[in-house]
Design a protein around this motif. Sequence first.
Motif, mmCIF file in Angstrom:
data_model
loop_
_atom_site.group_PDB
_atom_site.id
_atom_site.type_symbol
_atom_site.label_atom_id
_atom_site.label_comp_id
_atom_site.label_asym_id
_atom_site.label_seq_id
_atom_site.Cartn_x
_atom_site.Cartn_y
_atom_site.Cartn_z
ATOM 1 N N THR A 84 9.094 -6.971 -1.035
ATOM 2 C CA THR A 84 8.236 -8.046 -1.535
ATOM 3 C C THR A 84 6.766 -7.706 -1.327
ATOM 4 O O THR A 84 5.920 -7.925 -2.213
ATOM 5 N N LEU A 85 6.442 -7.147 -0.166
ATOM 6 C CA LEU A 85 5.059 -6.760 0.128
ATOM 7 C C LEU A 85 4.602 -5.654 -0.821
ATOM 8 O O LEU A 85 3.461 -5.658 -1.295
ATOM 9 N N ARG A 86 5.474 -4.709 -1.120
ATOM 10 C CA ARG A 86 5.119 -3.624 -2.032
ATOM 11 C C ARG A 86 4.787 -4.162 -3.422
ATOM 12 O O ARG A 86 3.827 -3.719 -4.068
ATOM 13 N N ARG A 87 5.585 -5.114 -3.901
ATOM 14 C CA ARG A 87 5.321 -5.691 -5.216
ATOM 15 C C ARG A 87 4.000 -6.437 -5.249
ATOM 16 O O ARG A 87 3.248 -6.362 -6.229
ATOM 17 N N GLU A 88 3.677 -7.150 -4.201
ATOM 18 C CA GLU A 88 2.420 -7.893 -4.153
ATOM 19 C C GLU A 88 1.220 -6.946 -4.117
ATOM 20 O O GLU A 88 0.209 -7.185 -4.775
ATOM 21 N N ILE A 89 1.344 -5.854 -3.352
ATOM 22 C CA ILE A 89 0.243 -4.889 -3.276
ATOM 23 C C ILE A 89 0.028 -4.220 -4.634
ATOM 24 O O ILE A 89 -1.103 -4.032 -5.089
ATOM 25 N N ARG A 90 1.130 -3.850 -5.313
ATOM 26 C CA ARG A 90 0.999 -3.224 -6.632
ATOM 27 C C ARG A 90 0.365 -4.183 -7.638
ATOM 28 O O ARG A 90 -0.482 -3.783 -8.461
ATOM 29 N N CYS A 91 0.751 -5.447 -7.592
ATOM 30 C CA CYS A 91 0.184 -6.443 -8.505
ATOM 31 C C CYS A 91 -1.316 -6.596 -8.275
ATOM 32 O O CYS A 91 -2.107 -6.630 -9.211
ATOM 33 N N MET A 92 -1.732 -6.669 -7.004
ATOM 34 C CA MET A 92 -3.161 -6.795 -6.687
ATOM 35 C C MET A 92 -3.921 -5.528 -7.068
ATOM 36 O O MET A 92 -5.060 -5.590 -7.516
ATOM 37 N N TYR A 93 -3.274 -4.379 -6.905
ATOM 38 C CA TYR A 93 -3.909 -3.111 -7.256
ATOM 39 C C TYR A 93 -4.182 -3.034 -8.755
ATOM 40 O O TYR A 93 -5.260 -2.616 -9.194
ATOM 41 N N GLU A 94 -3.219 -3.457 -9.567
ATOM 42 C CA GLU A 94 -3.396 -3.421 -11.009
ATOM 43 C C GLU A 94 -4.427 -4.423 -11.488
ATOM 44 O O GLU A 94 -5.057 -4.224 -12.531
ATOM 45 N N GLN A 95 -4.623 -5.503 -10.764
ATOM 46 C CA GLN A 95 -5.631 -6.501 -11.115
ATOM 47 C C GLN A 95 -7.017 -6.134 -10.591
ATOM 48 O O GLN A 95 -7.988 -6.832 -10.875
ATOM 49 N N GLY A 96 -7.122 -5.042 -9.850
ATOM 50 C CA GLY A 96 -8.413 -4.587 -9.346
ATOM 51 C C GLY A 96 -8.916 -5.318 -8.117
ATOM 52 O O GLY A 96 -10.086 -5.175 -7.756
ATOM 53 N N GLU A 97 -8.048 -6.081 -7.448
ATOM 54 C CA GLU A 97 -8.495 -6.858 -6.289
ATOM 55 C C GLU A 97 -8.595 -6.015 -5.026
ATOM 56 O O GLU A 97 -9.133 -6.464 -4.026
ATOM 57 N N LEU A 98 -8.058 -4.786 -5.065
ATOM 58 C CA LEU A 98 -8.116 -3.917 -3.884
ATOM 59 C C LEU A 98 -9.058 -2.734 -4.102
ATOM 60 O O LEU A 98 -8.950 -1.733 -3.426
ATOM 61 N N SER A 99 -9.966 -2.869 -5.112
ATOM 62 C CA SER A 99 -10.849 -1.749 -5.444
ATOM 63 C C SER A 99 -11.768 -1.371 -4.294
ATOM 64 O O SER A 99 -12.155 -0.210 -4.162
ATOM 65 N N HIS A 100 -12.124 -2.356 -3.450
ATOM 66 C CA HIS A 100 -13.028 -2.053 -2.328
ATOM 67 C C HIS A 100 -12.342 -1.224 -1.250
ATOM 68 O O HIS A 100 -12.998 -0.661 -0.379
ATOM 69 N N LEU A 101 -11.015 -1.121 -1.302
ATOM 70 C CA LEU A 101 -10.288 -0.327 -0.314
ATOM 71 C C LEU A 101 -9.963 1.067 -0.822
ATOM 72 O O LEU A 101 -9.453 1.893 -0.068
ATOM 73 N N LEU A 102 -10.247 1.318 -2.120
ATOM 74 C CA LEU A 102 -9.906 2.599 -2.724
ATOM 75 C C LEU A 102 -11.100 3.537 -2.699
ATOM 76 O O LEU A 102 -12.246 3.097 -2.718
ATOM 77 N N PRO A 103 -10.869 4.828 -2.656
ATOM 78 C CA PRO A 103 -11.987 5.789 -2.688
ATOM 79 C C PRO A 103 -12.665 5.788 -4.037
ATOM 80 O O PRO A 103 -12.038 5.591 -5.073
ATOM 81 N N ARG A 104 -14.013 5.948 -4.041
ATOM 82 C CA ARG A 104 -14.835 6.066 -5.251
ATOM 83 C C ARG A 104 -14.750 4.829 -6.129
ATOM 84 O O ARG A 104 -14.837 4.907 -7.335
ATOM 85 N N GLY A 105 -14.522 3.702 -5.555
ATOM 86 C CA GLY A 105 -14.729 2.454 -6.267
ATOM 87 C C GLY A 105 -13.592 1.888 -7.052
ATOM 88 O O GLY A 105 -13.780 0.967 -7.809
ATOM 89 N N GLY A 106 -12.372 2.354 -6.949
ATOM 90 C CA GLY A 106 -11.309 1.612 -7.590
ATOM 91 C C GLY A 106 -10.383 2.430 -8.442
ATOM 92 O O GLY A 106 -10.390 3.657 -8.448
ATOM 93 N N LYS A 107 -9.565 1.669 -9.189
ATOM 94 C CA LYS A 107 -8.463 2.251 -9.942
ATOM 95 C C LYS A 107 -8.934 3.203 -11.019
ATOM 96 O O LYS A 107 -8.448 4.311 -11.137
ATOM 97 N N GLN A 108 -9.929 2.780 -11.850
ATOM 98 C CA GLN A 108 -10.339 3.589 -12.982
ATOM 99 C C GLN A 108 -10.949 4.908 -12.539
ATOM 100 O O GLN A 108 -10.620 5.957 -13.060
ATOM 101 N N GLN A 109 -11.829 4.838 -11.529
ATOM 102 C CA GLN A 109 -12.456 6.065 -11.070
ATOM 103 C C GLN A 109 -11.465 6.936 -10.317
ATOM 104 O O GLN A 109 -11.578 8.146 -10.304
#
Length: 285
Positions: free
Chosen positions: A40-65
């Motif tokens: 359940t936690l994995r699904r929630e993290i993936r959903c937030m990742y695709e919506q860009g809500e975790l971009s501040h935790l990703l290197p170089r500013g998010g999913k697209q970069q």
Amino acid sequence: MGDGVRWPTPPVEGQSWRKESKKKCEFHRDIGHSTKDCYTLRREIRCMYEQGELSHLLPRGGKQQDKASSKKPMTPATCTKIINVITGGSDLNGLTYSAAKRCATETKGDRADTSCRVSHSDLPTVAFDEEDIHDSQEHHDALIITLSMVNCTVRKVLIDTGSSVNLIMLKTIENMGFSEKDLQKKTIPLVGFSGETANSLGEIVIPTYAGGINKQVRYLVIDRPSTYNVILGRPWLHLMKAVPSTYHQCVKFPEPWEVEKVRGDQEEARGCYKKALKCTASPPP
């Protein structure tokens, strides 16, 4: 993770089987499985990742970069020779060989001097996006537009970035009410891409309206069969500070108030192409 995640329902106290498990899930705040094994936690993290809500935790500013960083440019092939092409210019736009050589010398010696440069900071930025595409189908059409010249609406105007002059056909100016007497006699040889040469009959200045601006444009007049009435080259594009895009089928002009746009006519472009094919087709034996 804040409020962006759907938190599970708190566990109900007093259930005996919970006390028998040693695994604990921090997401469910309950025992029975570990946090790293929580689907359940994995699904929630993936959903937030695709919506860009975790971009501040990703290197170089998010999913697209992050995706872009995984792609590397191709290494260019090794250069084995250099091919230089020397071409002359035209007196019409000041691009003679001697003028080009003098300009290159002055530019090389005055690279640091920017006092004579014209500032265009007041003009808006010209950009193209998907909204400019009128027809989403793949095409290879030329950019054919319609302009107002003097008091006439002139169709079949080709935008040609490869032309160093502005051309207008003799028949076109005659239909506009001019004659050869109105031309400034000036014979200039025009060389095509395959080397064929045609001499101009003269030149004429015609007010041309586009993008909310009326400019006095100088044209070379030629008497040759053509599928176009007017061919606008680099002199007109640079005069208007225009940026054409054959892919988006439009040309844009940066003006102080906004970016003006003139859209091309793809049906007209395809009609001109068919006419050119008929003119060049050899007669049957």
